[in-house]
Design a protein around this motif. Sequence first.
Motif, PDB file in Angstrom:
ATOM      1  N   THR A   2       0.838  -1.192   0.000  1.00  0.00           N
ATOM      2  CA  THR A   2       0.000   0.000   0.000  1.00  0.00           C
ATOM      3  C   THR A   2       0.878   1.249   0.000  1.00  0.00           C
ATOM      4  OG1 THR A   2      -0.123   0.034   2.409  1.00  0.00           O
ATOM      5  CG2 THR A   2      -1.839  -1.180   1.240  1.00  0.00           C
ATOM      6  N   VAL A   3       0.289   2.360  -0.399  1.00  0.00           N
ATOM      7  CA  VAL A   3       1.029   3.618  -0.493  1.00  0.00           C
ATOM      8  C   VAL A   3       1.275   4.195   0.900  1.00  0.00           C
ATOM      9  CG1 VAL A   3       0.945   5.991  -1.349  1.00  0.00           C
ATOM     10  CG2 VAL A   3       0.127   4.105  -2.795  1.00  0.00           C
ATOM     11  N   ILE A   4       2.465   4.752   1.088  1.00  0.00           N
ATOM     12  CA  ILE A   4       2.832   5.456   2.320  1.00  0.00           C
ATOM     13  C   ILE A   4       2.862   6.940   2.012  1.00  0.00           C
ATOM     14  CG2 ILE A   4       4.617   5.802   4.070  1.00  0.00           C
ATOM     15  CD1 ILE A   4       5.649   2.951   3.245  1.00  0.00           C
ATOM     16  N   ALA A  45      10.723   9.636   4.534  1.00  0.00           N
ATOM     17  CA  ALA A  45      10.284   9.323   3.171  1.00  0.00           C
ATOM     18  C   ALA A  45      11.367   8.572   2.409  1.00  0.00           C
ATOM     19  CB  ALA A  45       9.909  10.607   2.434  1.00  0.00           C
ATOM     20  N   VAL A  46      12.599   9.045   2.501  1.00  0.00           N
ATOM     21  CA  VAL A  46      13.706   8.391   1.801  1.00  0.00           C
ATOM     22  C   VAL A  46      13.929   6.984   2.348  1.00  0.00           C
ATOM     23  CG1 VAL A  46      16.209   8.458   1.428  1.00  0.00           C
ATOM     24  CG2 VAL A  46      14.832  10.520   1.087  1.00  0.00           C
ATOM     25  N   ALA A  47      13.898   6.836   3.674  1.00  0.00           N
ATOM     26  CA  ALA A  47      14.101   5.516   4.273  1.00  0.00           C
ATOM     27  C   ALA A  47      13.024   4.536   3.832  1.00  0.00           C
ATOM     28  CB  ALA A  47      14.126   5.624   5.791  1.00  0.00           C
ATOM     29  N   ALA A  48      11.773   4.987   3.827  1.00  0.00           N
ATOM     30  CA  ALA A  48      10.674   4.108   3.422  1.00  0.00           C
ATOM     31  C   ALA A  48      10.804   3.703   1.962  1.00  0.00           C
ATOM     32  CB  ALA A  48       9.332   4.802   3.664  1.00  0.00           C
ATOM     33  N   ALA A  49      11.187   4.654   1.105  1.00  0.00           N
ATOM     34  CA  ALA A  49      11.348   4.344  -0.318  1.00  0.00           C
ATOM     35  C   ALA A  49      12.511   3.385  -0.543  1.00  0.00           C
ATOM     36  CB  ALA A  49      11.553   5.636  -1.107  1.00  0.00           C
ATOM     37  N   ARG A  50      13.611   3.613   0.141  1.00  0.00           N
ATOM     38  CA  ARG A  50      14.772   2.736  -0.034  1.00  0.00           C
ATOM     39  C   ARG A  50      14.515   1.345   0.521  1.00  0.00           C
ATOM     40  NH1 ARG A  50      19.953   6.733   1.238  1.00  0.00           N
ATOM     41  NH2 ARG A  50      19.747   7.989  -0.661  1.00  0.00           N
ATOM     42  N   ALA A 253       7.636   0.807   5.756  1.00  0.00           N
ATOM     43  CA  ALA A 253       7.648  -0.018   4.546  1.00  0.00           C
ATOM     44  C   ALA A 253       7.204  -1.443   4.846  1.00  0.00           C
ATOM     45  CB  ALA A 253       9.045  -0.009   3.925  1.00  0.00           C
ATOM     46  N   ALA A 254       7.636  -1.963   5.993  1.00  0.00           N
ATOM     47  CA  ALA A 254       7.225  -3.318   6.368  1.00  0.00           C
ATOM     48  C   ALA A 254       5.736  -3.371   6.689  1.00  0.00           C
ATOM     49  CB  ALA A 254       8.043  -3.790   7.567  1.00  0.00           C
ATOM     50  N   LEU A 255       5.229  -2.350   7.391  1.00  0.00           N
ATOM     51  CA  LEU A 255       3.796  -2.318   7.697  1.00  0.00           C
ATOM     52  C   LEU A 255       2.969  -2.213   6.420  1.00  0.00           C
ATOM     53  CD1 LEU A 255       3.821   0.112  10.772  1.00  0.00           C
ATOM     54  CD2 LEU A 255       3.486  -2.379  10.805  1.00  0.00           C
ATOM     55  N   ALA A 260       2.842  -7.467  10.618  1.00  0.00           N
ATOM     56  CA  ALA A 260       2.459  -6.987  11.939  1.00  0.00           C
ATOM     57  C   ALA A 260       3.597  -6.166  12.526  1.00  0.00           C
ATOM     58  CB  ALA A 260       2.132  -8.159  12.848  1.00  0.00           C
ATOM     59  N   VAL A 261       3.277  -5.338  13.521  1.00  0.00           N
ATOM     60  CA  VAL A 261       4.302  -4.480  14.106  1.00  0.00           C
ATOM     61  C   VAL A 261       5.471  -5.283  14.666  1.00  0.00           C
ATOM     62  CG1 VAL A 261       4.808  -2.762  15.877  1.00  0.00           C
ATOM     63  CG2 VAL A 261       2.694  -2.597  14.571  1.00  0.00           C
ATOM     64  N   PRO A 262       5.245  -6.332  15.473  1.00  0.00           N
ATOM     65  CA  PRO A 262       6.400  -7.057  16.012  1.00  0.00           C
ATOM     66  C   PRO A 262       7.319  -7.608  14.916  1.00  0.00           C
ATOM     67  CG  PRO A 262       4.427  -7.636  17.227  1.00  0.00           C
ATOM     68  CD  PRO A 262       3.976  -6.829  16.044  1.00  0.00           C
ATOM     69  N   GLU A 263       6.748  -8.152  13.856  1.00  0.00           N
ATOM     70  CA  GLU A 263       7.575  -8.660  12.766  1.00  0.00           C
ATOM     71  C   GLU A 263       8.335  -7.517  12.092  1.00  0.00           C
ATOM     72  OE1 GLU A 263       7.136 -10.970   8.452  1.00  0.00           O
ATOM     73  OE2 GLU A 263       5.371 -10.519   9.652  1.00  0.00           O
ATOM     74  N   SER A 264       7.677  -6.383  11.923  1.00  0.00           N
ATOM     75  CA  SER A 264       8.304  -5.241  11.259  1.00  0.00           C
ATOM     76  C   SER A 264       9.464  -4.682  12.073  1.00  0.00           C
ATOM     77  CB  SER A 264       7.261  -4.151  11.030  1.00  0.00           C
ATOM     78  OG  SER A 264       6.200  -4.621  10.224  1.00  0.00           O
ATOM     79  N   LEU A 265       9.390  -4.812  13.386  1.00  0.00           N
ATOM     80  CA  LEU A 265      10.425  -4.258  14.254  1.00  0.00           C
ATOM     81  C   LEU A 265      11.736  -5.030  14.179  1.00  0.00           C
ATOM     82  CD1 LEU A 265       8.295  -3.328  17.382  1.00  0.00           C
ATOM     83  CD2 LEU A 265       9.337  -1.776  15.734  1.00  0.00           C
ATOM     84  N   ALA A 266      11.747  -6.139  13.492  1.00  0.00           N
ATOM     85  CA  ALA A 266      12.976  -6.893  13.328  1.00  0.00           C
ATOM     86  C   ALA A 266      13.968  -6.153  12.435  1.00  0.00           C
ATOM     87  CB  ALA A 266      12.674  -8.270  12.747  1.00  0.00           C
ATOM     88  N   SER A 267      13.517  -5.087  11.779  1.00  0.00           N
ATOM     89  CA  SER A 267      14.396  -4.303  10.911  1.00  0.00           C
ATOM     90  C   SER A 267      15.609  -3.791  11.660  1.00  0.00           C
ATOM     91  CB  SER A 267      13.626  -3.110  10.329  1.00  0.00           C
ATOM     92  OG  SER A 267      14.519  -2.175   9.792  1.00  0.00           O
ATOM     93  N   ALA A 268      16.747  -3.814  11.014  1.00  0.00           N
ATOM     94  CA  ALA A 268      17.977  -3.308  11.629  1.00  0.00           C
ATOM     95  C   ALA A 268      18.339  -1.936  11.084  1.00  0.00           C
ATOM     96  CB  ALA A 268      19.121  -4.286  11.367  1.00  0.00           C
ATOM     97  N   SER A 269      17.382  -1.251  10.515  1.00  0.00           N
ATOM     98  CA  SER A 269      17.675  -0.001   9.827  1.00  0.00           C
ATOM     99  C   SER A 269      18.357   1.031  10.704  1.00  0.00           C
ATOM    100  CB  SER A 269      16.377   0.584   9.262  1.00  0.00           C
ATOM    101  OG  SER A 269      16.611   1.816   8.644  1.00  0.00           O
ATOM    102  N   ALA A 270      17.852   1.249  11.918  1.00  0.00           N
ATOM    103  CA  ALA A 270      18.436   2.294  12.760  1.00  0.00           C
ATOM    104  C   ALA A 270      19.884   1.978  13.094  1.00  0.00           C
ATOM    105  CB  ALA A 270      17.619   2.454  14.039  1.00  0.00           C
TER     106      ALA A 270
END
Length: 292
Positions: A2-4, A45-50, A253-255, A260-270
């Motif tokens: 879906t669009v962010i 915005a840039v992080a979500a797109a990348r 981007a994961a959402l 789900a939020v818990p699965e999405s939080l596995a991101s190591a982006s930060a």
Amino acid sequence: MTVIVVLGGTSMDLVAHVARAPGRGETVTGREFAAVPGGKGTGQAVAAARAGGEVVMIGAVGTDGYGPLLRAHLEQAGVDTGLLHTVPGPSGTAHIVVDDGGARSAVVVPGANGTVTGLGPGERAAIASAGLLLLQLELPAAAVTDAARAARSLGVRTVLTPSPVRPLPEGLLDAVGLLVPDEHEAAALTGFGDPHAAAQILLRQVPEVVVTLGARGCLYAARGEEPVLFPAPEATAAGTAGAGDAFVGTLAAALAEGRAVPESLASASAALCVRRPGASASLPRRGGTEAA
């Protein structure tokens, strides 16, 4: 997918590196200077797109030389800038001094960001067609509140980063689905320094909270559930500028993919972001986050 939609600030960060910051009335010599695209809206915005998201940016830049550079930076990341308006006058700027100890001092001049005081028909249509709305507090409070309420009425999930932290407009949190403060912002909003206690207070107003804890990861809390701590991957910190925006953008981007939020939080982006100095220029691409 879906669009962010990101409603947020854009600015050119004018960064001077010095041995020590000047005192009142004092001039010091810097050793390095850089002008880099910034603003929390830009960063998310840039992080979500990348991270693979389909992203639309709502905001404003000025008619100065920085406006085209900010727009180009977003477009190079794949962000739709059709609703990033160009208004007469200067773009937003942040004048930043970084000393050898890593301390940052900044003067933020809103510029064009201050003209975003509400939503037009185009902005409302974009939110209506989105699956997710990202908000921060760099724009005038009226615009942020207007967007959150519009999203709620349209059934669009809203994620708010309460930064720069300040007293929140009445009714704003009632329209927010997920609040993502860092631990200092959570403390400022609640008066509780302990992230667990702060999260429980915030859950009285929003259904889900993620408190970011820097190198320690993040704390996820939802109404009726036990809080969960998600550790951050190990990283060598080169600078923390943009880490929170990287985290929120990649989470979004994961959402948007339906996770789900818990699965999405596995991101190591930060954690990945702080391996390299800079702000939005340092934000990781999807391959990098998934490899961590």
